[in-house]
Design a protein around this motif. Sequence first.
Motif, short mmCIF file in Angstrom:
data_model
loop_
_atom_site.label_atom_id
_atom_site.label_comp_id
_atom_site.label_asym_id
_atom_site.label_seq_id
_atom_site.Cartn_x
_atom_site.Cartn_y
_atom_site.Cartn_z
N ILE A 1 2.94 -13.34 -7.71
CA ILE A 1 1.78 -12.44 -7.59
C ILE A 1 0.57 -13.05 -8.30
O ILE A 1 -0.54 -13.08 -7.75
CB ILE A 1 2.12 -11.05 -8.16
CG1 ILE A 1 3.08 -10.32 -7.21
CG2 ILE A 1 0.86 -10.22 -8.40
CD1 ILE A 1 3.73 -9.08 -7.80
N SER B 1 -3.70 -6.48 -10.81
CA SER B 1 -3.14 -6.93 -9.53
C SER B 1 -3.45 -5.93 -8.42
O SER B 1 -3.80 -6.32 -7.30
CB SER B 1 -1.62 -7.13 -9.65
OG SER B 1 -1.30 -8.06 -10.65
N ILE C 1 -3.05 -14.34 -6.64
CA ILE C 1 -4.36 -13.83 -7.07
C ILE C 1 -5.28 -14.98 -7.46
O ILE C 1 -6.45 -15.02 -7.06
CB ILE C 1 -4.20 -12.85 -8.25
CG1 ILE C 1 -3.49 -11.57 -7.77
CG2 ILE C 1 -5.55 -12.49 -8.86
CD1 ILE C 1 -3.12 -10.62 -8.89
N LEU D 1 4.20 -6.77 -4.41
CA LEU D 1 3.69 -6.03 -5.56
C LEU D 1 4.36 -4.67 -5.66
O LEU D 1 4.78 -4.24 -6.74
CB LEU D 1 2.17 -5.87 -5.44
CG LEU D 1 1.45 -5.15 -6.58
CD1 LEU D 1 1.64 -5.88 -7.90
CD2 LEU D 1 -0.05 -5.01 -6.27
#
Length: 393
Positions: free
Chosen positions: A105, A222, A109, A265
């Motif tokens: 994750i 996130s 990003i 996520l």
Amino acid sequence: MSGKIRKQEFLNFPKFCMILAGIWRMALPTRNTALKKCYLFYSGFVQVFFLSMLCSMCVQFVLVTVDQNGTKDSEKWFKQLSDIIILAVAEFSAVLCQGNKLMEIISYILEEERQILQTGDRETLNFYEKQAKFCRRSNLVLFVLTTGTGSCMILENVQRRFEIEKFNKDHNETVEVQFPFELYYYKLDKAKHGLSVQLVNDISVVINIFIIIATKLIFLSSIMFVPSVLTKLQIKFKKMSTCDEDMARVLVYEHQKVIRFVANLNESIKYMVMLEYLMNSLNVAAVSIQLIRMQGEMVASPMCYLGFLFIQTFVFGWSANEIQMKSLALANAIYTSSWYEQKEKIKRILLLMIVRGQKPLMLTIGPFDAMTTQSALKVMKASYSYISLMINN
């Protein structure tokens, strides 16, 4: 664009907090080998101490529960159970933060942020700047409230110890000091070794605060980042005049990538979110009752904690709601583009993307409903019900 952003913003502060908590597992911002070794030692100490603290609280809770003298205070018993659950959720979140899924994750990003900053599209960068500022401010507010809670707890520990020691001296008694975290000290006399007990409790508070804020901010950042990616795609479709097969493949790939990211996520945090929502309603009620029954003394830490619970619940709900709204807006952006002027093969690809866009991307509370602002309101309604029940009883 006001206030040009020249570097990646979303994970800077959460990364700093994760390093403080000893749970950052990617490359450190230093090449110094000695510092890296010190960090590994610090990380090990924090996690062993935190786990030991949780086990110690569980032992103390069991001893109080099976106490044969019938002297246990039901309110303190409930508070200790609540603290154990909060720490267990924090430990669960810390383990998640060090797993491979979170590393994926974070990598996604960082890569997407680079691409957004390199686009040069003013509209995309404006939205990114707005979202990044909101993320930074939300992180800062939650950080201040959490550290404020911890600082007030430590100051209250000091005040409480001096008051009890003075009382014991004046009345020739040995009353034990009651600290926020009731740990098991084996045969240690807490009345005689008040300073040592306070030191252990203060370290427990600091480590607990570090882990809680680090795990909250990395997941919040996130979630807040997803609308930026969806907006980037939305603007691409809006400004699309012609589309060849290569561009169509790139757009499909980017859309699938963000869908996978949201799914990963959600898979990583859905059970943590479920525990948080269950606990938040109880915690808001418990802290509110505590404030109602207080006579004006030592209200700073519960006030900060109550503010943290409110803001955390609504910011998480609002951010998750934004993902749903932006994912649906993406389908509208494709539909309002010049898709009907494209070649037949491209038309079919874009129509399939429109159909897929009708199903909103969402984060869920465990295996149940989607996390939205409505679910945040439900938490507060449940808290109000608990408060009414406790007051009436």
